[in-house]
Design a protein around this motif. Structure first.
Motif, PDB file in Angstrom:
ATOM      1  N   UNK A   1       3.543  10.887   9.585  1.00  0.00           N
ATOM      2  CA  UNK A   1       4.660  10.556   8.870  1.00  0.00           C
ATOM      3  C   UNK A   1       5.288  11.911   8.177  1.00  0.00           C
ATOM      4  N   UNK A   2       6.578  12.044   7.842  1.00  0.00           N
ATOM      5  CA  UNK A   2       6.933  13.075   6.880  1.00  0.00           C
ATOM      6  C   UNK A   2       8.206  12.517   6.117  1.00  0.00           C
ATOM      7  N   UNK A   3       7.908  12.867   4.767  1.00  0.00           N
ATOM      8  CA  UNK A   3       8.815  12.500   3.685  1.00  0.00           C
ATOM      9  C   UNK A   3       9.670  13.824   3.719  1.00  0.00           C
ATOM     10  N   UNK A   4      11.225  13.686   3.582  1.00  0.00           N
ATOM     11  CA  UNK A   4      11.900  14.552   3.083  1.00  0.00           C
ATOM     12  C   UNK A   4      12.783  13.942   2.131  1.00  0.00           C
ATOM     13  N   UNK A   5      13.744  14.583   1.331  1.00  0.00           N
ATOM     14  CA  UNK A   5      15.086  14.123   0.507  1.00  0.00           C
ATOM     15  C   UNK A   5      16.190  15.257   0.852  1.00  0.00           C
ATOM     16  N   UNK A   6      17.429  14.719   0.455  1.00  0.00           N
ATOM     17  CA  UNK A   6      18.410  15.324   0.744  1.00  0.00           C
ATOM     18  C   UNK A   6      19.121  14.894  -0.784  1.00  0.00           C
ATOM     19  N   UNK A   7      18.956  16.007  -1.745  1.00  0.00           N
ATOM     20  CA  UNK A   7      19.467  15.922  -3.223  1.00  0.00           C
ATOM     21  C   UNK A   7      20.892  15.663  -3.486  1.00  0.00           C
ATOM     22  N   UNK A   8      21.530  16.494  -2.358  1.00  0.00           N
ATOM     23  CA  UNK A   8      23.143  16.283  -2.381  1.00  0.00           C
ATOM     24  C   UNK A   8      23.145  14.916  -1.955  1.00  0.00           C
ATOM     25  N   UNK A   9      22.879  14.380  -1.219  1.00  0.00           N
ATOM     26  CA  UNK A   9      23.119  13.046  -0.522  1.00  0.00           C
ATOM     27  C   UNK A   9      22.277  11.875  -1.477  1.00  0.00           C
ATOM     28  N   UNK A  10      21.573  12.317  -2.236  1.00  0.00           N
ATOM     29  CA  UNK A  10      20.648  11.268  -3.259  1.00  0.00           C
ATOM     30  C   UNK A  10      20.073  10.420  -2.059  1.00  0.00           C
ATOM     31  N   UNK A  11      19.322  10.927  -0.944  1.00  0.00           N
ATOM     32  CA  UNK A  11      18.795  10.158  -0.022  1.00  0.00           C
ATOM     33  C   UNK A  11      17.373  10.504   0.224  1.00  0.00           C
ATOM     34  N   UNK A  12      16.409   9.684   0.325  1.00  0.00           N
ATOM     35  CA  UNK A  12      15.125   9.801   0.732  1.00  0.00           C
ATOM     36  C   UNK A  12      14.813   9.355   2.163  1.00  0.00           C
ATOM     37  N   UNK A  13      13.826  10.099   2.949  1.00  0.00           N
ATOM     38  CA  UNK A  13      13.860   9.958   4.297  1.00  0.00           C
ATOM     39  C   UNK A  13      12.090   9.725   4.518  1.00  0.00           C
ATOM     40  N   UNK A  14      12.139   9.029   5.239  1.00  0.00           N
ATOM     41  CA  UNK A  14      10.684   8.757   5.994  1.00  0.00           C
ATOM     42  C   UNK A  14      10.726   8.861   7.598  1.00  0.00           C
ATOM     43  N   UNK A  15      10.201   9.967   8.183  1.00  0.00           N
ATOM     44  CA  UNK A  15      10.285   9.991   9.595  1.00  0.00           C
ATOM     45  C   UNK A  15       8.873   9.573   9.895  1.00  0.00           C
ATOM     46  N   UNK A  16       8.862   8.694  10.690  1.00  0.00           N
ATOM     47  CA  UNK A  16       7.607   8.188  11.390  1.00  0.00           C
ATOM     48  C   UNK A  16       7.432   8.429  12.830  1.00  0.00           C
TER      49      UNK A  16
ATOM     50  N   UNK B   1       9.016  18.514  -5.467  1.00  0.00           N
ATOM     51  CA  UNK B   1       9.100  18.525  -4.063  1.00  0.00           C
ATOM     52  C   UNK B   1       7.762  18.728  -3.599  1.00  0.00           C
ATOM     53  N   UNK B   2       6.646  18.517  -4.209  1.00  0.00           N
ATOM     54  CA  UNK B   2       5.311  18.389  -3.611  1.00  0.00           C
ATOM     55  C   UNK B   2       4.962  17.065  -3.133  1.00  0.00           C
ATOM     56  N   UNK B   3       4.611  16.889  -1.894  1.00  0.00           N
ATOM     57  CA  UNK B   3       4.227  15.633  -1.421  1.00  0.00           C
ATOM     58  C   UNK B   3       2.932  15.278  -0.805  1.00  0.00           C
ATOM     59  N   UNK B   4       2.371  14.077  -1.339  1.00  0.00           N
ATOM     60  CA  UNK B   4       1.223  13.520  -0.698  1.00  0.00           C
ATOM     61  C   UNK B   4       1.202  12.293   0.399  1.00  0.00           C
ATOM     62  N   UNK B   5       0.564  12.176   1.160  1.00  0.00           N
ATOM     63  CA  UNK B   5       0.546  11.247   2.111  1.00  0.00           C
ATOM     64  C   UNK B   5      -0.799  10.534   2.159  1.00  0.00           C
ATOM     65  N   UNK B   6      -0.683   9.245   2.269  1.00  0.00           N
ATOM     66  CA  UNK B   6      -1.739   8.276   2.549  1.00  0.00           C
ATOM     67  C   UNK B   6      -2.495   8.817   3.956  1.00  0.00           C
TER      68      UNK B   6
ATOM     69  N   UNK C   1       0.686  -1.126   0.111  1.00  0.00           N
ATOM     70  CA  UNK C   1       0.030   0.011  -0.030  1.00  0.00           C
ATOM     71  C   UNK C   1       0.877   1.244  -0.072  1.00  0.00           C
ATOM     72  N   UNK C   2       0.262   2.156  -0.692  1.00  0.00           N
ATOM     73  CA  UNK C   2       0.901   3.765  -0.799  1.00  0.00           C
ATOM     74  C   UNK C   2       1.017   4.405   0.481  1.00  0.00           C
ATOM     75  N   UNK C   3       2.190   4.893   0.984  1.00  0.00           N
ATOM     76  CA  UNK C   3       2.427   5.628   2.251  1.00  0.00           C
ATOM     77  C   UNK C   3       2.474   7.006   1.899  1.00  0.00           C
ATOM     78  N   UNK C   4       3.405   7.441   0.991  1.00  0.00           N
ATOM     79  CA  UNK C   4       3.649   8.757   0.583  1.00  0.00           C
ATOM     80  C   UNK C   4       4.672   8.848  -0.914  1.00  0.00           C
ATOM     81  N   UNK C   5       4.454  10.101  -1.159  1.00  0.00           N
ATOM     82  CA  UNK C   5       5.464   9.992  -2.289  1.00  0.00           C
ATOM     83  C   UNK C   5       5.708  11.569  -2.605  1.00  0.00           C
ATOM     84  N   UNK C   6       6.925  11.896  -3.169  1.00  0.00           N
ATOM     85  CA  UNK C   6       7.536  13.075  -3.505  1.00  0.00           C
ATOM     86  C   UNK C   6       7.720  13.410  -4.855  1.00  0.00           C
ATOM     87  N   UNK C   7       7.134  14.331  -5.411  1.00  0.00           N
ATOM     88  CA  UNK C   7       7.501  14.452  -6.971  1.00  0.00           C
ATOM     89  C   UNK C   7       8.636  15.265  -7.169  1.00  0.00           C
ATOM     90  N   UNK C   8       9.275  15.703  -8.389  1.00  0.00           N
ATOM     91  CA  UNK C   8      10.424  15.814  -8.818  1.00  0.00           C
ATOM     92  C   UNK C   8      10.538  17.386  -8.308  1.00  0.00           C
TER      93      UNK C   8
END
Length: 128
Positions: free
Chosen positions: A67-82, A55-60, A46-53
């Motif tokens: 939950x909070x989605x974030x990304x670090x473009x410099x580190x090429x890393x996506x995060x999910x804080x729960x 930066x817009x975010x949608x959550x279930x 099931x879907x939890x969240x997504x972030x578009x290119x």
């Protein structure tokens, strides 16, 4: 192509928090729509969240506000804080990536089969 590796799962008590990471390698991370999904035993993914290119975010609905989605473009890393985790959040959590589709509806990126790349998953277990 992009390769995805999740980490950060574990066992936590109800009410606790975890932060998941998804490290991406390969093609430029910022080019992809990135999603978080989860799959509990005996249930469909099931879907939890997504972030578009951009930066817009949608959550279930079930995780919105917790939950909070974030990304670090410099580190090429996506995060999910729960936060405020409950036993119902117990599942294997996956990150996924897909190149954006023109004229995609808002629901398009909530469907697991529309994603092209997946990580191996990380187990999150919430005890009561």
């Amino acid at each position: 192509q992009v390769q995805l590796v999740e980490s950060g799962g574990g066992l936590v008590q109800a009410g606790g928090s975890l932060r998941l990471s998804c490290a991406a390698s390969g093609r430029t991370f910022r080019d992809y729509v990135m999603g978080w999904f989860r799959q509990a035993p005996g249930k469909e993914r099931e879907f939890v969240a997504r972030i578009r290119t951009g930066g817009s975010i949608d959550y279930a609905g079930s995780v919105k506000g917790r939950f909070t989605v974030s990304r670090d473009l410099a580190e090429n890393t996506l995060y999910l804080l729960m936060n405020s985790l409950s036993p119902e959040d117990t599942a294997v959590y996956y990150c996924a990536a897909v190149l954006p589709r023109q004229r995609a509806t808002i629901n398009y990126y909530m469907v697991p089969s529309n994603y092209d790349y997946w990580g191996q998953g990380t187990q999150v277990t919430v005890s009561s």
